[in-house]
Design a protein around this motif. Structure first.
Motif, mmCIF file in Angstrom:
data_model
loop_
_atom_site.group_PDB
_atom_site.id
_atom_site.type_symbol
_atom_site.label_atom_id
_atom_site.label_comp_id
_atom_site.label_asym_id
_atom_site.label_seq_id
_atom_site.Cartn_x
_atom_site.Cartn_y
_atom_site.Cartn_z
ATOM 1 N N MET A 179 48.982 32.559 10.894
ATOM 2 C CA MET A 179 48.694 31.163 10.558
ATOM 3 C C MET A 179 47.585 31.135 9.516
ATOM 4 O O MET A 179 46.527 31.710 9.712
ATOM 5 N N PHE A 180 47.875 30.472 8.399
ATOM 6 C CA PHE A 180 46.931 30.385 7.287
ATOM 7 C C PHE A 180 46.427 28.943 7.238
ATOM 8 O O PHE A 180 47.215 28.019 7.001
ATOM 9 N N PHE A 181 45.159 28.744 7.503
ATOM 10 C CA PHE A 181 44.594 27.397 7.598
ATOM 11 C C PHE A 181 43.935 27.003 6.283
ATOM 12 O O PHE A 181 42.991 27.655 5.842
ATOM 13 N N ALA A 182 44.437 25.948 5.669
ATOM 14 C CA ALA A 182 43.908 25.495 4.383
ATOM 15 C C ALA A 182 43.520 24.026 4.484
ATOM 16 O O ALA A 182 44.032 23.290 5.324
ATOM 17 N N PHE A 183 42.620 23.597 3.632
ATOM 18 C CA PHE A 183 42.165 22.200 3.594
ATOM 19 C C PHE A 183 41.898 21.654 5.002
ATOM 20 O O PHE A 183 41.210 22.249 5.787
ATOM 21 N N TRP A 184 42.544 20.505 5.326
ATOM 22 C CA TRP A 184 42.258 19.791 6.582
ATOM 23 C C TRP A 184 42.593 20.647 7.795
ATOM 24 O O TRP A 184 42.043 20.427 8.876
ATOM 25 N N GLY A 185 43.498 21.581 7.654
ATOM 26 C CA GLY A 185 43.883 22.444 8.762
ATOM 27 C C GLY A 185 42.705 23.242 9.294
ATOM 28 O O GLY A 185 42.668 23.597 10.479
ATOM 29 N N LEU A 186 41.717 23.511 8.435
ATOM 30 C CA LEU A 186 40.551 24.293 8.857
ATOM 31 C C LEU A 186 39.760 23.606 9.970
ATOM 32 O O LEU A 186 39.084 24.282 10.752
ATOM 33 N N PHE A 187 39.858 22.277 10.058
ATOM 34 C CA PHE A 187 39.100 21.557 11.103
ATOM 35 C C PHE A 187 39.514 21.994 12.501
ATOM 36 O O PHE A 187 38.741 21.894 13.441
ATOM 37 N N LEU A 188 40.768 22.470 12.609
ATOM 38 C CA LEU A 188 41.250 22.935 13.914
ATOM 39 C C LEU A 188 40.469 24.162 14.381
ATOM 40 O O LEU A 188 40.338 24.414 15.582
ATOM 41 N N LEU A 189 39.973 24.946 13.434
ATOM 42 C CA LEU A 189 39.302 26.214 13.766
ATOM 43 C C LEU A 189 37.805 26.061 13.939
ATOM 44 O O LEU A 189 37.106 27.013 14.269
ATOM 45 N N ARG A 190 37.300 24.846 13.699
ATOM 46 C CA ARG A 190 35.862 24.611 13.854
ATOM 47 C C ARG A 190 35.467 24.765 15.308
ATOM 48 O O ARG A 190 36.058 24.154 16.186
ATOM 49 N N ASP A 191 34.442 25.547 15.542
ATOM 50 C CA ASP A 191 33.930 25.677 16.899
ATOM 51 C C ASP A 191 32.845 24.607 17.072
ATOM 52 O O ASP A 191 31.797 24.675 16.427
ATOM 53 N N PRO A 192 33.084 23.601 17.945
ATOM 54 C CA PRO A 192 32.145 22.477 18.061
ATOM 55 C C PRO A 192 30.719 22.939 18.407
ATOM 56 O O PRO A 192 29.756 22.233 18.105
ATOM 57 N N GLN A 193 30.580 24.132 19.005
ATOM 58 C CA GLN A 193 29.255 24.659 19.357
ATOM 59 C C GLN A 193 28.534 25.259 18.151
ATOM 60 O O GLN A 193 27.348 25.549 18.227
ATOM 61 N N LYS A 194 29.242 25.518 17.054
ATOM 62 C CA LYS A 194 28.636 26.322 16.006
ATOM 63 C C LYS A 194 28.468 25.595 14.663
ATOM 64 O O LYS A 194 28.203 26.231 13.647
ATOM 65 N N ILE A 195 28.621 24.262 14.670
ATOM 66 C CA ILE A 195 28.500 23.525 13.413
ATOM 67 C C ILE A 195 27.058 23.584 12.905
ATOM 68 O O ILE A 195 26.115 23.396 13.664
ATOM 69 N N SER A 196 26.899 23.916 11.648
ATOM 70 C CA SER A 196 25.555 24.072 11.091
ATOM 71 C C SER A 196 25.441 23.351 9.752
ATOM 72 O O SER A 196 26.411 23.224 9.015
ATOM 73 N N GLU A 197 24.265 22.832 9.455
ATOM 74 C CA GLU A 197 24.048 22.141 8.183
ATOM 75 C C GLU A 197 23.316 23.055 7.188
ATOM 76 O O GLU A 197 23.029 22.645 6.065
ATOM 77 N N GLU A 198 23.037 24.268 7.616
ATOM 78 C CA GLU A 198 22.284 25.197 6.766
ATOM 79 C C GLU A 198 23.029 25.558 5.481
ATOM 80 O O GLU A 198 24.242 25.751 5.498
ATOM 81 N N ASN A 199 22.305 25.737 4.409
ATOM 82 C CA ASN A 199 22.886 26.170 3.138
ATOM 83 C C ASN A 199 24.031 25.294 2.653
ATOM 84 O O ASN A 199 24.970 25.781 2.029
ATOM 85 N N LEU A 215 33.413 28.831 12.410
ATOM 86 C CA LEU A 215 34.807 28.847 12.890
ATOM 87 C C LEU A 215 34.941 29.775 14.095
ATOM 88 O O LEU A 215 34.036 30.559 14.390
ATOM 89 N N ILE A 216 36.078 29.704 14.777
ATOM 90 C CA ILE A 216 36.304 30.598 15.916
ATOM 91 C C ILE A 216 36.323 32.049 15.419
ATOM 92 O O ILE A 216 36.639 32.325 14.258
ATOM 93 N N ASP A 217 35.967 32.973 16.337
ATOM 94 C CA ASP A 217 35.708 34.367 15.952
ATOM 95 C C ASP A 217 36.876 35.087 15.277
ATOM 96 O O ASP A 217 36.683 35.942 14.418
ATOM 97 N N GLU A 218 38.122 34.765 15.698
ATOM 98 C CA GLU A 218 39.284 35.539 15.252
ATOM 99 C C GLU A 218 39.580 35.376 13.753
ATOM 100 O O GLU A 218 40.347 36.168 13.188
ATOM 101 N N VAL A 219 39.031 34.346 13.118
ATOM 102 C CA VAL A 219 39.439 34.015 11.751
ATOM 103 C C VAL A 219 39.053 35.092 10.740
ATOM 104 O O VAL A 219 37.909 35.504 10.658
ATOM 105 N N LYS A 220 40.062 35.539 9.954
ATOM 106 C CA LYS A 220 39.783 36.381 8.784
ATOM 107 C C LYS A 220 39.927 35.503 7.543
ATOM 108 O O LYS A 220 40.860 34.712 7.453
ATOM 109 N N VAL A 221 39.013 35.666 6.581
ATOM 110 C CA VAL A 221 39.075 34.824 5.387
ATOM 111 C C VAL A 221 39.857 35.555 4.291
ATOM 112 O O VAL A 221 39.527 36.689 3.937
ATOM 113 N N ILE A 222 40.924 34.930 3.787
ATOM 114 C CA ILE A 222 41.730 35.537 2.719
ATOM 115 C C ILE A 222 42.012 34.493 1.632
ATOM 116 O O ILE A 222 41.800 33.299 1.839
ATOM 117 N N ASP A 223 42.504 34.936 0.475
ATOM 118 C CA ASP A 223 42.806 33.974 -0.594
ATOM 119 C C ASP A 223 44.319 33.727 -0.670
ATOM 120 O O ASP A 223 45.095 34.256 0.136
#
Lengths: 158, 158, 158
Positions: free
Chosen positions: B36-56, B133-141
């Motif tokens: 499963m390749f998550f792009a644009f709005w789909g990435l919101f599904l992988l957001r871990d609500p515990q780990k949202i950060s405003e840094e950088n 994001l959740i731990d399993e995610v690998k970032v690819i282009d």
């Protein structure tokens, strides 16, 4: 062995249903086998307006049945719906070009032997019964869909 | 060699994410590899609500982070959302049928070994960091996606 | 023989068009042949803002031409458009990351030899003439699309 196209129709939009059915009809004319798997909002396309029933539905299911489209010609547009005005415009433009409406493409697909599948889980969740849908529909689950899709040359999610 | 299904999840809609994850879980149960390749709005599904950060984050990225969904259960419906009422209705109907919510399908997919890929460009543009994001995610282009998709028996854009 | 990707661009959303064109450009860089079939709202992406004409259009077609997007940079977002505010935000974030706008990806795809096809029926219904579109477009029907798609390794409906 003949080639096969498999489409999930997830969307309940008039214009997307139109696109899916035009592809289905054209594929059959080229001798390509066609499977259409209707899930979620896509199931509204298969509703037979003569056969809608409130029997054996929970109150949530009744509410849902009430607010959702009653058949092919009641589906909204995905874009520029403008509370229905956009769809009237599209239908008038189609009429000017002698393009048949959605119902004609649906009935063409039924006559040409397109395989219609309803998603079991979606039907259970929405409280849609098999006998509210057009006769051709076979009810299968996600695994049934996958087995059909994996042997197809074309798969689309619409 | 086992067969493979590849899905782009572009949409950030609750119902489409549900459909994608039900297909992913069912495919794994049939022994089909799933990417499963998550792009644009789909990435919101992988957001871990515990780990949202405003840094950088730039101020645009902070604004975007603020107005966008914080994790799976916060996604809206693609249709009939009625400011959230439609989703409450859908979730109540799912509960009546003992269908698990989106989060359960996501955790099922993680346990069953679905491959999760995040779209590099989308993450850069939206200012989403890998550790939000959740731990399993690998970032690819996009090329990474294409190489995976071209060897798959099924490709869907959801 | 080289591999092939086929995409229907049905949607007229800025973000989905962006995704489709990023995939098209990346595929060409990997040596994959790319066919894009533009139907319904997707055709707005191919409109050349310099060449819009009202000649030989019915009044419905004129009305439709007036209310619909005039070219790539006028397309709305599929989500969080907020009357255009969401798109400004996305474009600012893209600029911060030095990501080129939609028009740059479209012109990249034209230079890299992506095949552009316009859907005959959609053009007739919407009253779009071939000479209102960018030069590369060839007009084909649904059967033409199917013949191209069935020989492709990847098919997507966007």
């Amino acid at each position: 062995m003949s080639k096969k196209m498999n489409m999930i129709l997830f969307s309940g939009d008039y214009d997307k249903a139109l696109a899916a059915l035009i592809l289905a009809n054209s594929a059959r004319e080229l001798g390509i086998d066609v499977s259409m798997f209707f899930a979620f909002w896509g199931l509204f396309l298969l509703r037979d307006p003569q056969k809608i029933s409130e029997e054996n539905k929970t109150s949530y299911e009744k509410m849902f049945s009430m607010v959702s489209p009653k058949g092919p010609e009641n589906l909204p547009l995905s874009k520029m719906n403008f509370s229905g005005l956009g769809k009237i415009l599209l239908k008038e433009m189609m009429k000017d070009d002698e393009a048949p409406p959605l119902e004609a493409f649906l009935s063409g697909a039924r006559k040409k032997g397109v395989n219609f599948y309803g998603c079991k889980l979606s039907m259970e969740v929405m409280g849609l019964k098999k006998d509210e849908l057009i006769d051709e529909v076979k009810v299968i689950d996600a695994k049934g869909y996958l087995k059909d899709a994996i042997d197809s040359e074309i798969q689309l999610f619409i």
